[in-house]
Design an enzyme around this catalytic site. Structure first.
Site, PDB file in Angstrom:
ATOM      1  N   ARG A  10      12.039  -5.137   6.543  1.00  0.00           N
ATOM      2  CA  ARG A  10      12.620  -4.870   5.225  1.00  0.00           C
ATOM      3  C   ARG A  10      14.139  -5.061   5.155  1.00  0.00           C
ATOM      4  NH1 ARG A  10      13.325   0.409   2.472  1.00  0.00           N
ATOM      5  NH2 ARG A  10      13.344   0.113   0.231  1.00  0.00           N
ATOM      6  N   CYS A  62       0.824  -1.216   0.000  1.00  0.00           N
ATOM      7  CA  CYS A  62       0.000   0.000   0.000  1.00  0.00           C
ATOM      8  C   CYS A  62       0.859   1.267   0.000  1.00  0.00           C
ATOM      9  CB  CYS A  62      -0.915  -0.014   1.215  1.00  0.00           C
ATOM     10  SG  CYS A  62      -0.021   0.169   2.769  1.00  0.00           S
ATOM     11  N   HIS A 116       5.854   6.479  -2.498  1.00  0.00           N
ATOM     12  CA  HIS A 116       7.187   6.997  -2.837  1.00  0.00           C
ATOM     13  C   HIS A 116       7.082   8.478  -3.186  1.00  0.00           C
ATOM     14  CE1 HIS A 116       7.927   2.695  -4.537  1.00  0.00           C
ATOM     15  NE2 HIS A 116       8.154   2.721  -3.244  1.00  0.00           N
ATOM     16  N   ALA A 129       3.065   1.817   2.950  1.00  0.00           N
ATOM     17  CA  ALA A 129       4.271   0.988   2.885  1.00  0.00           C
ATOM     18  C   ALA A 129       5.353   1.685   2.064  1.00  0.00           C
ATOM     19  CB  ALA A 129       3.953  -0.378   2.279  1.00  0.00           C
TER      20      ALA A 129
END
Ligand code: CFM
Length: 539
Positions: free
Chosen positions: A92, A58, A191, A61
């Site tokens: 991660r 999503c 992002h 994230a």
């Protein structure tokens, strides 16, 4: 075995209802690279269809987990129910290394406002304010970032107002992100939102000068499994000063100081191209795409950096470093290539690695037969030349486009347009460009955007690749079918894979996986259908 990709494409989508079949058909391309480097159009960065098991994550994230999270001394507070934090807590493998034991490092913490029903009904701003104060009292960070999860957007909490208020009250930098999971169609929206935040709240806040000759930032390198450490080592041995990485092994101050660099190197185009573009507009720093995945690609990238600085001593030093590293790479490569030559791979990762890692596989004779991104855009597939023609849809309109103008005091064009043109003409180097994945793939390979689980199973059944690369959600389903699955997000427990040393690690790990006998003892759940697969293969 020659398999007709057109038949395979039909096989993948035939089970879908008509409308979905049409949509997926546009998201699956049969690659054909023209003389001029042209490739077929692929549909990308569109919503996944309900009912499909997608690999995607999503928007939250992409913002918290991917771009901002790896920075170690920005204290991240997740505003939302606790479940969203659980999945953002050290999953991660982005590593960090504080310079001293006294340096701040919040990476191993997980801070959440733990919203309850009551906060959803009556609003969560009060709880958020208290959380920021409590976090400040406990940790005394330089900066606090607040990340909104889905319910926050739905109930309308104004995290930005809380951030401004806390910034004034506490005297540190506090900023919020409207990165609710649903804000875009995938991580990719996160992002962009994170890049905007970096630009609005961090970059340019620290004026510490550096008198180094060659100053760069490395953008889109998140230090997964220690990749960033390897690259820091290589660049420093070449005599290149890395002002900041975005955002592996970074600190608030290095990112705030990044506008003092003279060149931006973009590793992961998808996650950070926005920041590169904005830094060029505001500060005059050119950017170029680099790739440090693969020994050959690493050498090429280093040479391009040296070309940019037009310095003979740097060029010589870069050659020395490449020579120092290449011997060991070639020794391992020769052994592994002999054992892997002719094998096949499929790569399905988020946005960059499905392209970059093809290079590493090629170096050991493994051919990529099918690849795709979870959330890449058309420019990641076909190259940035498609950008002017991209239509802005309702989902991308959701994300703010910052209006960036040259900074009246701090803009300094690092190179004149003439110098840039000369550099481009002299070398293979191009600025502000990314050619994308498809021009570098063979004809008749398949390119699948936002692969579904059903398509995964069919692809494995039809092609039986020697290795499948994806993430934890796919890994064990794939391995039960008797095919090894390499996690290219986390590297399983391995890595680093970047640079020269990384390539050696990758070659050894892949050799072990593809040549392990155990896979032949697994009976795939679809074994009875084997004849059907043989029929497709024969077509
Ligand atoms: Fe860039 Fe990444 Fe990737 Fe990415 Fe990611 Fe990642 Fe990835 Mo997982 S930033 S697009 S959002 S290279 S976390 S380090 S591996 S999906 S291909």
């Amino acid at each position: 075995m020659s398999i007709d990709p057109r038949v395979v494409k039909e096989e993948l989508i035939q089970i879908y209802p008509k409308k979905l079949r049409q949509k997926r058909s546009e998201q699956i391309a049969i690659n054909q690279v023209g003389e001029d480097g042209s490739v077929p159009e692929i549909k990308a960065n569109v919503r996944s269809s309900p009912g499909i098991i997608t690999q995607r994550g999503c928007t939250y994230a992409g913002c918290k987990g991917v771009v901002i999270g790896p920075s170690r001394d920005i204290l991240s507070i997740v505003h939302g129910p606790i479940g969203c934090s659980f999945y953002a807590w050290l999953t991660r493998r982005n590593q960090t290394r504080p310079a001293t034991l006294d340096d701040q490092n919040f990476i191993n913490y997980c801070l959440s406002t733990d919203m309850q029903e009551e906060n959803i009904v009556f609003g969560g701003e009060k709880k958020l304010r208290e959380a920021v104060k409590e976090a400040f009292a406990l940790f005394h960070p330089k900066a606090i970032a607040i990340f909104s999860t889905c319910p926050v957007g739905l109930i309308g909490d104004d995290v930005h107002a809380v951030a401004r208020e806390m910034k004034a009250e506490l005297g540190i930098n506090v900023f919020g992100f409207s990165c609710e999971g649903y804000r875009g169609v995938s991580q990719s929206a996160g992002h962009h939102i994170a890049n905007n935040g970096l630009f609005k709240h961090i970059i340019g806040n620290n004026e510490t000068p550096h008198d180094d000759k060659f100053k760069v930032n490395l953008l889109g390198e998140y230090n997964i499994g220690g990749d960033g450490f390897v690259l820091e080592d290589i660049l420093s041995r070449c005599g290149i000063k890395q002002i900041s990485t975005f955002s592996g092994n970074s600190t608030y101050d290095t990112m705030a100081n990044s506008h003092t660099a003279d060149l931006n190197l973009v590793m992961c185009h998808r996650s950070i191209n926005y920041a590169a573009e904005m830094m060029e507009k505001r500060f005059g720093i050119p950017w170029m795409k680099v790739n440090f995945i693969g020994a050959g690609a690493s050498a090429k990238s280093l040479r391009r950096i040296a070309e940019y600085f037009e310095d003979d001593a740097l060029k010589a030093r870069v050659e020395e470093v490449i020579a120092e590293e290449m011997g060991a790479v070639e020794a391992t490569r020769a052994i592994v290539k002999a054992r892997c030559q002719g094998k096949t791979a499929m790569l399905f990762v988020g946005g960059s690695r499905a392209h970059h890692y093809q290079q590493l596989f090629t170096e050991i004779g493994i051919k990529t037969i099918v690849a795709g991104y979870e959330f890449g855009h058309r420019d990641d597939y076909e190259g940035r030349k498609v950008l002017p023609g991209l239509k802005v849809d309702a989902d991308s309109k959701n994300i703010e486009e910052l209006d960036v103008v040259p900074d009246p005091e701090r803009y300094r064009a690092r190179r004149t347009p003439e110098q840039m043109a000369k550099l481009e003409a002299m070398t293979e180097m191009e600025f502000k460009d990314y050619i994308g994945m498809m021009p570098e793939m063979d004809n008749d390979t398949l390119v699948v955007d936002d692969l579904s689980h059903h398509e995964t199973e069919r692809l494995l059944e039809i092609y039986r690749p020697d290795i499948f690369c994806a993430g934890i959600k796919e890994k064990f389903a794939v391995q039960k079918m008797g095919i090894p699955c390499k996690q290219l997000h986390s590297y399983d427990y391995g890595g680093p894979y970047a640079g020269f040393r990384g390539a050696i690690n990758f070659f050894k790990d892949i050799d072990r996986m593809v040549n392990m006998k155990i896979w032949s003892f697994v009976t795939p759940p679809w074994q009875p259908k084997k004849e059907q697969a043989a029929e497709v293969a024969a077509d």
